[in-house]
Structures are given as C-alpha cells and as structure tokens.
Design a protein around this motif. Structure first.
Motif, PDB file in Angstrom:
ATOM      1  N   ARG A  18      -4.345 -13.784  -0.029  1.00 58.30           N
ATOM      2  CA  ARG A  18      -3.386 -13.343  -0.907  1.00 58.30           C
ATOM      3  C   ARG A  18      -2.751 -14.590  -1.563  1.00 58.30           C
ATOM      4  O   ARG A  18      -2.967 -14.694  -3.126  1.00 58.30           O
ATOM      5  CB  ARG A  18      -2.162 -12.530  -0.330  1.00 58.30           C
ATOM      6  N   SER A  35      -2.486  -1.186  -4.197  1.00 58.36           N
ATOM      7  CA  SER A  35      -1.451  -2.184  -3.881  1.00 58.36           C
ATOM      8  C   SER A  35      -1.203  -3.022  -5.064  1.00 58.36           C
ATOM      9  O   SER A  35      -0.029  -3.683  -5.048  1.00 58.36           O
ATOM     10  CB  SER A  35      -2.069  -3.341  -2.903  1.00 58.36           C
ATOM     11  N   TRP A  45       3.464  -6.500  -4.658  1.00 53.52           N
ATOM     12  CA  TRP A  45       3.441  -6.976  -3.290  1.00 53.52           C
ATOM     13  C   TRP A  45       4.615  -6.870  -2.482  1.00 53.52           C
ATOM     14  O   TRP A  45       4.679  -6.124  -1.412  1.00 53.52           O
ATOM     15  CB  TRP A  45       2.735  -8.388  -3.097  1.00 53.52           C
ATOM     16  N   GLU A 100      -7.836  -4.099  -4.340  1.00 55.06           N
ATOM     17  CA  GLU A 100      -6.282  -3.898  -3.994  1.00 55.06           C
ATOM     18  C   GLU A 100      -6.040  -2.880  -5.251  1.00 55.06           C
ATOM     19  O   GLU A 100      -4.792  -2.217  -4.864  1.00 55.06           O
ATOM     20  CB  GLU A 100      -5.655  -5.115  -4.285  1.00 55.06           C
ATOM     21  N   SER A 135       5.592  -3.336  -2.591  1.00 54.69           N
ATOM     22  CA  SER A 135       4.799  -2.407  -1.501  1.00 54.69           C
ATOM     23  C   SER A 135       5.074  -2.718  -0.146  1.00 54.69           C
ATOM     24  O   SER A 135       4.909  -1.775   0.724  1.00 54.69           O
ATOM     25  CB  SER A 135       3.253  -2.806  -1.905  1.00 54.69           C
TER      26      SER A 135
END
Length: 454
Positions: A395, A60, A415, A55, A418
């Motif tokens: 996640r 991310s 997160w 990620e 994003s």
C-alpha cells in the motif's frame, strides 16, 4: 509565423500520461511562447492506475479514485478523445477517429506531427479457447473490475435464492486463469470480500464458495521470487483456494470450465488474466517491430533506425543496459513504464534543444503483491517480507506512485475510513445498463401498439 513543433503522444496510460506530464514541465518556456505543442490522443479521458484495480473490485477504493482525469493533470496539453488507427511516419501523419468523426460520419482524419511518442499500452492476450469470448471476463480496466465485483455478488444472490443445487454450485465457483499480478491479486481481494459478504446471507457460508486459480507454469507471482511465490501458494491454499499449477484452461463452453488435467468445473465465472500483448495499432505503422509485435527501441527510447519516433512501456522492446545477460530487455511492467516516461520526456526536450540524449538505466527496487486485506508478499531491496508487513509495503509503495497529491489524499482517506467502518458489500450491476428501467417504462404495454396517444 512558423508552426509550433507538434509532439503527438499516442495513448494516455502510464507512459502517455507521465511523458506528457513531464514534457509540459520540461517545455514550459516553449509551450508559453507557442513554439511547441503537445497533443495526447487517447480512447479514454483518464489514466487508470491498474495496481489499484483489485482493491477497487473489493470495494476498498472508490472507482473514481483509481483513475486520473487527463484534462485536469495535463492542463497545458491538447487532449483528443479518440483512437489512432494507423501511422505513416515517413509522412509524419497519424490517422485517427474521434467521437466527433463518428457522430458526423466523416470517417477518419489525419493529424500531422513533428515528434511521435507511441505509448498505446497493451491489450489482453487471449488464446483460442472455446467459449472464452462468450463467457470470459477480463481484468484490465476499471469497468471490468467493478463489473466483476457486481458479478460476484450477483452470483451469491443467485446461489442464495435458487433451489437447484447445480445452479448454486456453478454460481459459487469462480475460476481465475493466470497466476501473475492481476490474477492473484484480483482473486485474493475478491475472495476476501466474498468471504466477508457471506455473513450477510442466511444460507451461505464462506466454505460454500469455491475459488480456483489456474496457472500454466510451475509457479505464481514470478516477480516476487520463488520463495515468496511458494508462500503465496500456501497462503491461498490455507484459505481453501484451489491452486492448479502446470494446468491450462481447455474450454469453457456451456458454462463448464474444462482444465488440461481433466477437471470439469461448472461455473458462471471465468476471469482471464493470462498475460497481455501489444496494442493492435503498432501493426498499422511503418515502424520496425520485433517478433512479439513490439517496437524495436534503443536504450535512449528512440525507435530503432528511425528519427523523431519514441516509445516506452508495454509497446516497446527496450534493451536493459543494467542486465548481466546481453540482449535482455526491460520487463513490460508499471515500474519500468513510469521510470521510462521520465527519461523519454527529458530526451524529447533535449532533442528539440539540440542537446545530447541519455540512456534509460534503472536499479532494481523489488516487487510487492497483495493477497487480500492485511496479507501480502514482497521482495524489496533484497529483503523478503510476508503477511502484514508486505501488505503495508504494498500500500505504501503504490500510494507513493499514484499520480497527483489529490489522488494520494483521497485514497489514503478511503483506506482510513475502511479501517474504521465495515466493508461495503452492495452490488450496482444496474450501472452497466442504466437505461434498462426507463426503456421498460417507456415501452407501450402489450397490445397497445396501435392505440392512438393523447
């Protein structure tokens, strides 16, 4: 005054950091009274949470949130940035080099200890593939992950601006060797990122990019089970990823990847994720090793036949006492490393206090893997998940495992952001050579080398 009992922890990865973290809690009284001391020797001042590397490569997560600063977390330990070169356990002495010894030109120094924790982790297991050392890219550190992200975007820049079809095709061909967690998750995340990035190039389309996954066995992601592994292959092939099973990389000389099935792939990107091997320092000790170069350990995480020596994680061959098959050992993965570190710290504290030790046992939870944004596979508590639920489980699981509330909050915030804003697609390749521009500016103009300066 008697000297404090010194616990030397070799390595600052999963096992090293978690063991030291739990030890400073278990030995709070002893550390406060000065009867115990914890010394952590590690090449880097941080622990890398490797499941987040894909990620980070895809943008991310910020790179600084993938690492945990050891000095901040291990505030009651002595952190030494350096490398242990050898261990003479018979004399309770470790030979190490540090940044200071290199600057001073003083060679190495010896550090004595009372209890030894060997947790140097592993390094990439490479094979004698011609051209691999010159052109291969690893994926085990945060530097490699960010470097690979920059490299992929730079290849798209090259393909967009070149007029040579051969250069364009090679730049847009990405070969990943190894179908385990690292290879599959890295390819899936970067393919997702590159497909999104292609919309900002006027002459590139997602289908112009060629992604190839090379795996020597007949399956990928063996940890999630055969059925979920087959689903992962279908998912990747549905995104035009060329998955080659029972195939090996024979050579990548002259920027041409030649596979065992005869395929020749002109490429500027070969990512090597085909397994790991124990850290080289294990061979420079007088401790017993197994046939794979790992320390032979007991279920109590002591080194077999040796007192005052402990090990866990990738460096240790720990018997799996919960397995039905006799002689089976714990897999070298993060799930075992974190759990073993907890038992290891408790056993060291018990040993110092003259209390009995306990064996490392575990209940299988399962495995999760990401296949890009909103896509994944999971086999958790006997349940098989795929697609969005598996991705969410991936996640949630890793967010619960990343150390410190600080890191959890920062990762969750990234997160969330994003999900609200578009993906960042900038390449910062200049970070790999930060002084290049200044060196160019400071260099004297051609022909001016003999002119006096005012």
């Amino acid at each position: 005054m008697t000297e404090p009992a010194r616990i030397l922890v070799v390595g600052g990865g999963y096992v090293g950091m978690y063991t030291a973290l739990r030890l400073q809690r278990q030995l709070r009284t002893e550390l406060g009274a000065g009867t115990a001391e914890i010394v952590v020797v590690t090449p880097e001042p941080y622990m890398t949470y490797q499941p987040f590397l894909p990620e980070a490569a895809a943008g991310s997560i910020s790179p600084r949130h993938v690492v945990v600063p050891l000095r901040r977390v291990l505030d009651r330990c002595r952190i030494v940035i350096g490398e242990v070169r050898s261990v003479d356990h018979a004399k309770r002495t470790a030979t190490l080099s540090t940044l200071a010894t290199e600057e001073e030109g003083a060679g190495t120094l010896d550090l004595t200890y009372d209890e030894l924790v060997i947790a140097p982790g592993s390094v990439s297991r490479t094979l004698p593939v011609p051209g691999l050392a010159d052109h291969g890219i690893g994926f085990k550190t945060v530097e490699e992950a960010i470097g690979l992200r920059n490299h992929v975007i730079e290849q798209m820049d090259i393909a967009s601006s070149t007029r040579d079809p051969a250069i364009r095709d090679a730049a847009l061909t990405f070969v990943f060797v190894g179908g385990g967690y690292a290879g599959v998750e890295a390819l899936a995340e970067l393919e997702d990122m590159a497909r999104y990035t292609a919309r900002y190039y006027h002459n590139l389309k997602p289908e112009d990019l060629r992604w190839v996954l090379v795996e020597a066995s007949d399956r990928i992601l063996p940890e999630v089970g055969e059925e979920m592994g087959r689903y992962a292959i279908r998912e990747l092939r549905g995104r035009n990823v060329d998955v080659r099973l029972r195939t090996r990389l024979e050579t990548c000389e002259d920027r041409v990847a030649v596979l065992s099935d005869g395929t020749r792939l002109p490429t500027r990107t070969v990512v090597w994720t085909a397994g790991v091997k124990p850290a080289p320092v294990l061979a420079a000790t007088d401790l017993p090793l197994d046939g794979r170069g790992r320390l032979r350990c007991t279920a109590r995480l002591t080194v077999e036949g040796v007192e005052h020596a402990w090990a866990a994680g990738d460096a240790a061959a720990v018997p799996d006492v919960t397995a039905e098959e006799p002689g089976k050992e714990c897999a070298p993965n993060a799930q075992h490393a974190v759990r073993q570190a907890r038992v290891l710290a408790e056993n060291i504290a018990a040993s110092l206090r003259g209390q009995p030790l306990k064996e490392y046992t575990h209940a299988y939870v399962g495995s999760v893997a990401s296949l890009g944004l909103h896509k994944g596979v999971a086999h958790v508590y006997g349940r098989k998940l795929k697609g969005y639920p598996a991705w969410f489980m991936h996640r949630a699981y890793h967010l619960s495992r990343v150390p410190t509330f600080n890191r959890k909050a920062r990762v969750l915030a990234e997160w969330t952001l994003s999900g609200l804003f578009k993906r960042e697609i900038v390449s910062l390749g200049s970070l790999e050579h930060p002084r290049a521009e200044f060196e160019l500016a400071a260099a004297p103009p051609p022909g001016d080398g003999d002119k006096p300066r005012s």
